[in-house]
Design a protein around this motif. Sequence first.
Motif, PDB file in Angstrom:
ATOM      1  N   ALA A 303      35.630 -86.968 108.819  1.00 40.99           N
ATOM      2  CA  ALA A 303      36.203 -85.541 109.018  1.00 40.99           C
ATOM      3  C   ALA A 303      36.168 -85.096 110.270  1.00 40.99           C
ATOM      4  CB  ALA A 303      35.844 -84.793 107.943  1.00 40.99           C
ATOM      5  N   ASP A 327      40.824 -78.459 109.685  1.00 45.20           N
ATOM      6  CA  ASP A 327      39.958 -79.494 109.267  1.00 45.20           C
ATOM      7  C   ASP A 327      40.925 -80.477 108.932  1.00 45.20           C
ATOM      8  OD1 ASP A 327      36.907 -78.578 109.134  1.00 45.20           O
ATOM      9  OD2 ASP A 327      38.217 -76.902 108.506  1.00 45.20           O
ATOM     10  N   HIS A 328      40.465 -81.908 109.076  1.00 46.49           N
ATOM     11  CA  HIS A 328      41.222 -83.134 108.665  1.00 46.49           C
ATOM     12  C   HIS A 328      40.182 -83.974 108.124  1.00 46.49           C
ATOM     13  CE1 HIS A 328      43.093 -87.020 109.074  1.00 46.49           C
ATOM     14  NE2 HIS A 328      44.126 -86.342 109.182  1.00 46.49           N
ATOM     15  N   ASP A 329      40.493 -84.460 106.918  1.00 51.26           N
ATOM     16  CA  ASP A 329      39.370 -85.211 106.181  1.00 51.26           C
ATOM     17  C   ASP A 329      39.999 -86.395 105.382  1.00 51.26           C
ATOM     18  OD1 ASP A 329      37.222 -85.868 104.889  1.00 51.26           O
ATOM     19  OD2 ASP A 329      36.960 -84.078 103.667  1.00 51.26           O
ATOM     20  N   SER A 330      39.624 -87.635 105.871  1.00 48.20           N
ATOM     21  CA  SER A 330      40.455 -88.704 105.377  1.00 48.20           C
ATOM     22  C   SER A 330      39.280 -89.599 104.549  1.00 48.20           C
ATOM     23  CB  SER A 330      40.960 -89.622 106.515  1.00 48.20           C
ATOM     24  OG  SER A 330      39.875 -90.042 107.513  1.00 48.20           O
ATOM     25  N   ARG A 345      44.216 -82.016 104.957  1.00 49.81           N
ATOM     26  CA  ARG A 345      44.451 -81.172 106.388  1.00 49.81           C
ATOM     27  C   ARG A 345      44.444 -79.747 105.836  1.00 49.81           C
ATOM     28  NH1 ARG A 345      48.050 -85.370 106.510  1.00 49.81           N
ATOM     29  NH2 ARG A 345      48.130 -86.716 108.098  1.00 49.81           N
TER      30      ARG A 345
END
Length: 396
Positions: A303, A327-330, A345
């Motif tokens: 992230a 925030d970007h979390d994969s 996202r």
Amino acid sequence: MQSGQTEKALELAEGYQPTDRAGSIRHLWVLGVAYNRLNRPRAAIAPLDRLVALAPAQADFRLELALALLRAGQSDRARHHFTLARGAGLQPALEARVQAEIDKIDNSKDWQGYLRFALVPESNAARRTAAETVSLGGLTFRLQPGAQAQSAVGVELGFGLAALPKLSENLRARLAFDVLGRTFDGRAPEDVTFRISAGLLHFADRGRQFSAEVFTSHRWLDKSIYSRSQGVDLRHSRLVGGKTNLTTSFVHERLSYVQPTYDVNRTAISFQVSHTATPQLQLLAAARAERRHSTNQLAVGQAYGLSLGGQYSFSGGVRAGLMLSYDHDSFAGVHPLFGVRRVDRKSAAMVQINNQNWSHRGFSPVFKIGIERRRSSIVINSYQNLTASIGLTRSF
């Protein structure tokens, strides 16, 4: 007062009735300085508070208020105004004196503590989806109302206390505990986190600080244990130039979840820059990145996040702030029901307003309103939430 007759000057000033803004400013200035010179700092705070509200750009007014607050034992508020005064671009000798006072405040505390309280109405307190149906394997299922977004009114309470025993001139131990809780009216889970930590705190010149601590925490949802964690937290902050503070942190922790049972090793690094552009304007920027490792592939991932914001003090006492974040979390694993990898996202905006003229015993009410939206590749993890809170602050 210039000839040393401070008591006579104060007597004249107390009987004076200003007729315009300029007269009010001169009147409040004389009162504040006279009370300070007569070693009556508590009496000086009220006129100097009003003076700073009328003319927030004047560094001299903030410095005089900071002096009164410091002498009255309100060191946290004094530090706040010393920091804002630096935004005026002080002369080198005065800037050095101001920084010395800030360093002295930071290095003189044997205890640290805080108390946060806020009434929090939210449109989607549990962060649930607004979707009414989901599709699985070509079949459509209708979600129960309890699994969908619901508004709720709650209370947020935070409390922390830290002991700072002195080990040497610039080195202190730090033993602390923190409790953060959110409770709602039955439409969202009660959320409580308890954290204890132990470490070292080192001070150096020009605002430099370094801390290293180990910690453990427990989190409960609706009175049932949700997760436990243990880790290490390293932080370093320093002043860059006369107006900018840079803070870097590194955290590594092991999170143990209870239902279902699995562990996550999380490593995160973050940077935060705060810049006092003027005594009225503060700017803030932050960035973070993290990686997660686990035997549970649905928890493995990475992230990153960015935040930008600031706050501005208007003439008259109103202060407004804005914070924007993304925030970007994969996640690495493919969800067994939805058949896709989860990617989130999240964007958020928060506005904060308070009026320093509305204060009592060193506290001023603060109002916040914000919006948070998460878009996810898995529909049940998407949500939108509108939030507001009414709390108290000592930073004014």
